[in-house]
Scaffold this motif. Sequence first.
Motif, PDB file in Angstrom:
ATOM      1  N   THR A   5      -5.768   9.284 -43.320  1.00  0.00           N
ATOM      2  CA  THR A   5      -4.890  10.195 -43.206  1.00  0.00           C
ATOM      3  C   THR A   5      -5.370  11.261 -41.819  1.00  0.00           C
ATOM      4  OG1 THR A   5      -4.656  10.449 -45.663  1.00  0.00           O
ATOM      5  CG2 THR A   5      -4.117  12.201 -44.344  1.00  0.00           C
ATOM      6  N   THR A   6      -4.174  11.251 -41.268  1.00  0.00           N
ATOM      7  CA  THR A   6      -4.495  12.183 -39.770  1.00  0.00           C
ATOM      8  C   THR A   6      -4.735  13.479 -40.200  1.00  0.00           C
ATOM      9  OG1 THR A   6      -1.996  12.411 -39.434  1.00  0.00           O
ATOM     10  CG2 THR A   6      -2.897  10.361 -38.780  1.00  0.00           C
ATOM     11  N   ASP A   7      -4.985  14.415 -39.248  1.00  0.00           N
ATOM     12  CA  ASP A   7      -5.066  15.686 -39.320  1.00  0.00           C
ATOM     13  C   ASP A   7      -4.009  16.358 -39.623  1.00  0.00           C
ATOM     14  OD1 ASP A   7      -3.941  15.622 -36.882  1.00  0.00           O
ATOM     15  OD2 ASP A   7      -5.596  16.405 -35.777  1.00  0.00           O
ATOM     16  N   ASP A   8      -2.775  15.848 -39.393  1.00  0.00           N
ATOM     17  CA  ASP A   8      -1.429  16.459 -39.758  1.00  0.00           C
ATOM     18  C   ASP A   8      -0.709  15.750 -40.919  1.00  0.00           C
ATOM     19  OD1 ASP A   8      -0.560  14.025 -38.621  1.00  0.00           O
ATOM     20  OD2 ASP A   8       1.242  15.034 -37.905  1.00  0.00           O
ATOM     21  N   GLY A   9      -1.726  15.186 -41.838  1.00  0.00           N
ATOM     22  CA  GLY A   9      -1.389  14.562 -43.263  1.00  0.00           C
ATOM     23  C   GLY A   9      -0.323  13.448 -43.227  1.00  0.00           C
ATOM     24  N   VAL A  10      -0.462  12.456 -41.953  1.00  0.00           N
ATOM     25  CA  VAL A  10       0.307  11.233 -41.933  1.00  0.00           C
ATOM     26  C   VAL A  10      -0.636  10.059 -42.696  1.00  0.00           C
ATOM     27  CG1 VAL A  10       1.515   9.651 -40.445  1.00  0.00           C
ATOM     28  CG2 VAL A  10       1.926  12.105 -40.224  1.00  0.00           C
ATOM     29  N   LYS A  11      -0.180   9.254 -43.240  1.00  0.00           N
ATOM     30  CA  LYS A  11      -1.070   8.248 -43.681  1.00  0.00           C
ATOM     31  C   LYS A  11      -0.808   7.171 -42.862  1.00  0.00           C
ATOM     32  CE  LYS A  11       0.206   7.915 -48.062  1.00  0.00           C
ATOM     33  NZ  LYS A  11       0.029   7.228 -49.543  1.00  0.00           N
ATOM     34  N   LEU A  12      -1.613   6.425 -42.232  1.00  0.00           N
ATOM     35  CA  LEU A  12      -1.666   5.353 -41.723  1.00  0.00           C
ATOM     36  C   LEU A  12      -2.138   4.049 -42.410  1.00  0.00           C
ATOM     37  CD1 LEU A  12      -2.806   6.966 -38.075  1.00  0.00           C
ATOM     38  CD2 LEU A  12      -0.539   6.653 -38.916  1.00  0.00           C
ATOM     39  N   TYR A  13      -1.316   3.230 -42.438  1.00  0.00           N
ATOM     40  CA  TYR A  13      -2.031   1.769 -42.876  1.00  0.00           C
ATOM     41  C   TYR A  13      -2.623   0.866 -41.871  1.00  0.00           C
ATOM     42  CZ  TYR A  13      -1.816  -2.938 -44.957  1.00  0.00           C
ATOM     43  OH  TYR A  13      -2.109  -4.191 -45.510  1.00  0.00           O
ATOM     44  N   TYR A  14      -3.798   0.351 -42.354  1.00  0.00           N
ATOM     45  CA  TYR A  14      -4.655  -0.511 -41.601  1.00  0.00           C
ATOM     46  C   TYR A  14      -5.195  -1.640 -42.384  1.00  0.00           C
ATOM     47  CZ  TYR A  14      -9.050   1.165 -43.984  1.00  0.00           C
ATOM     48  OH  TYR A  14      -9.864   1.319 -44.699  1.00  0.00           O
ATOM     49  N   GLU A  15      -5.441  -2.711 -41.729  1.00  0.00           N
ATOM     50  CA  GLU A  15      -6.124  -3.829 -42.087  1.00  0.00           C
ATOM     51  C   GLU A  15      -7.470  -4.116 -41.162  1.00  0.00           C
ATOM     52  OE1 GLU A  15      -4.206  -7.359 -43.203  1.00  0.00           O
ATOM     53  OE2 GLU A  15      -2.664  -6.140 -44.657  1.00  0.00           O
ATOM     54  N   GLU A  16      -8.293  -4.872 -41.678  1.00  0.00           N
ATOM     55  CA  GLU A  16      -9.565  -5.222 -40.801  1.00  0.00           C
ATOM     56  C   GLU A  16     -10.269  -6.310 -41.199  1.00  0.00           C
ATOM     57  OE1 GLU A  16     -13.322  -2.758 -40.882  1.00  0.00           O
ATOM     58  OE2 GLU A  16     -12.493  -1.675 -42.647  1.00  0.00           O
ATOM     59  N   ALA A  17     -10.674  -7.057 -40.242  1.00  0.00           N
ATOM     60  CA  ALA A  17     -11.300  -8.424 -40.562  1.00  0.00           C
ATOM     61  C   ALA A  17     -12.623  -8.668 -39.484  1.00  0.00           C
ATOM     62  CB  ALA A  17     -10.342  -9.604 -40.448  1.00  0.00           C
ATOM     63  N   GLY A  18     -13.591  -9.354 -39.943  1.00  0.00           N
ATOM     64  CA  GLY A  18     -14.818  -9.681 -39.306  1.00  0.00           C
ATOM     65  C   GLY A  18     -15.960  -8.439 -39.390  1.00  0.00           C
ATOM     66  N   SER A  19     -16.904  -8.523 -38.696  1.00  0.00           N
ATOM     67  CA  SER A  19     -17.784  -7.843 -38.663  1.00  0.00           C
ATOM     68  C   SER A  19     -18.427  -7.787 -37.366  1.00  0.00           C
ATOM     69  CB  SER A  19     -18.878  -7.918 -39.786  1.00  0.00           C
ATOM     70  OG  SER A  19     -19.518  -9.329 -39.450  1.00  0.00           O
ATOM     71  N   GLY A  20     -19.313  -6.611 -37.122  1.00  0.00           N
ATOM     72  CA  GLY A  20     -19.936  -6.552 -35.691  1.00  0.00           C
ATOM     73  C   GLY A  20     -19.626  -5.141 -35.048  1.00  0.00           C
ATOM     74  N   VAL A  21     -19.548  -5.496 -33.575  1.00  0.00           N
ATOM     75  CA  VAL A  21     -18.919  -4.311 -32.881  1.00  0.00           C
ATOM     76  C   VAL A  21     -17.436  -3.926 -33.052  1.00  0.00           C
ATOM     77  CG1 VAL A  21     -18.502  -3.556 -30.601  1.00  0.00           C
ATOM     78  CG2 VAL A  21     -20.783  -4.694 -31.266  1.00  0.00           C
ATOM     79  N   PRO A  22     -16.968  -2.793 -33.271  1.00  0.00           N
ATOM     80  CA  PRO A  22     -15.339  -2.646 -33.528  1.00  0.00           C
ATOM     81  C   PRO A  22     -14.625  -2.729 -32.450  1.00  0.00           C
ATOM     82  CG  PRO A  22     -16.565  -0.614 -33.779  1.00  0.00           C
ATOM     83  CD  PRO A  22     -17.519  -1.612 -33.407  1.00  0.00           C
ATOM     84  N   VAL A  23     -13.346  -3.543 -32.646  1.00  0.00           N
ATOM     85  CA  VAL A  23     -12.126  -3.659 -31.552  1.00  0.00           C
ATOM     86  C   VAL A  23     -11.251  -3.011 -32.726  1.00  0.00           C
ATOM     87  CG1 VAL A  23     -10.912  -5.043 -30.386  1.00  0.00           C
ATOM     88  CG2 VAL A  23     -13.335  -5.765 -30.705  1.00  0.00           C
ATOM     89  N   VAL A  24     -10.535  -2.041 -32.103  1.00  0.00           N
ATOM     90  CA  VAL A  24      -9.160  -1.521 -32.588  1.00  0.00           C
ATOM     91  C   VAL A  24      -7.945  -1.882 -31.670  1.00  0.00           C
ATOM     92  CG1 VAL A  24      -7.841   0.679 -33.234  1.00  0.00           C
ATOM     93  CG2 VAL A  24     -10.379   0.682 -33.441  1.00  0.00           C
ATOM     94  N   PHE A  25      -7.073  -2.441 -32.266  1.00  0.00           N
ATOM     95  CA  PHE A  25      -5.888  -3.030 -31.691  1.00  0.00           C
ATOM     96  C   PHE A  25      -4.697  -2.117 -32.018  1.00  0.00           C
ATOM     97  CE2 PHE A  25      -8.198  -6.683 -32.401  1.00  0.00           C
ATOM     98  CZ  PHE A  25      -8.432  -7.243 -31.213  1.00  0.00           C
ATOM     99  N   VAL A  26      -3.795  -1.462 -30.880  1.00  0.00           N
ATOM    100  CA  VAL A  26      -2.706  -0.668 -31.073  1.00  0.00           C
ATOM    101  C   VAL A  26      -1.470  -1.230 -30.592  1.00  0.00           C
ATOM    102  CG1 VAL A  26      -2.464   1.919 -30.386  1.00  0.00           C
ATOM    103  CG2 VAL A  26      -4.817   1.058 -29.986  1.00  0.00           C
TER     104      VAL A  26
END
Length: 293
Positions: A5-26
């Motif tokens: 949930t963002t600071d203005d109350g919007v819920k963002l759906y996410y998925e993740e896979a793997g482990s280790g150093v994080p990589v965020v895809f936009v």
Amino acid sequence: MAYVTTDDGVKLYYEEAGSGVPVVFVHEFAGDWRSWEPQLRHFARLYRCITYSARGFLPSDVPENPEQYSQNRARDDIRSILDGLGIEKAHIVGLSMGGFATVHFGFTYPERVLSLTVGGCGYGAEPDKRDQFAEEVEIAAKRFDDLPMEESGGSYALGPTRVQFLNNDPRGWAEFRDQLVEHSALGSANTMRGVQKRRPSLYDLVDEMATISAPTLIITGDEDWPCLEPSILMKKVIPTSALAVIPNAGHTINIETPHEFNRLLQEFLHKVDVGAWKPRDPRAMASGILGTK
């Protein structure tokens, strides 16, 4: 289903896979969290990979108020993903709309960045294209207002920098198009008007981009015409950057040419991770052509 949930109350759906150093895809405007599937399947073997749908893109919330959409909101939503998942720093990888957010995140929150990858970034940035871009964005937004997504999204998928994808990989393009027409028409129109139309030109952000110290990879297709000159601008301005151009490719390079995109990204991330990525030698920016001045 997983949300932050963002600071203005919007819920963002996410998925993740793997482990280790994080990589965020936009993702880009015509994509969503699913757009990075070729990258998650590859990089989850090596990294903790996170992909999410931006506000306005299902299954994330679709705020009705257009004022809840902006370039700054898109930038800060990356921070919300990091905060929500307890991540201090990450490699940030963005395409197009996500590339703009990645650039803004890089110079606004440098302490949260391991590296930046900016793909297909530049639509509407060139000074002589600003009015044309704003006009076309409003036309596109009105089409999302007035027409079924099957029609408005379907025609958007056939833009002049999308037909390369259709020609290079018809099955991949069909999957991309089918996902696009599932988007929220309201979210698409609001994103067009709130983010795309009002974001500042890269040419007005030269001073800010010059402060970026994180390793930066800029990638564009050689037929992604609106992004070629802006990519060269970013290469010149960001002292820690490299520019890669993928031949015979359009805008949607991470799914149009996934093997080449993944190869470039993997080499880049590896160099960053082992401390081998170095800033540009200032002598490369001398005003002379042959070094005689």
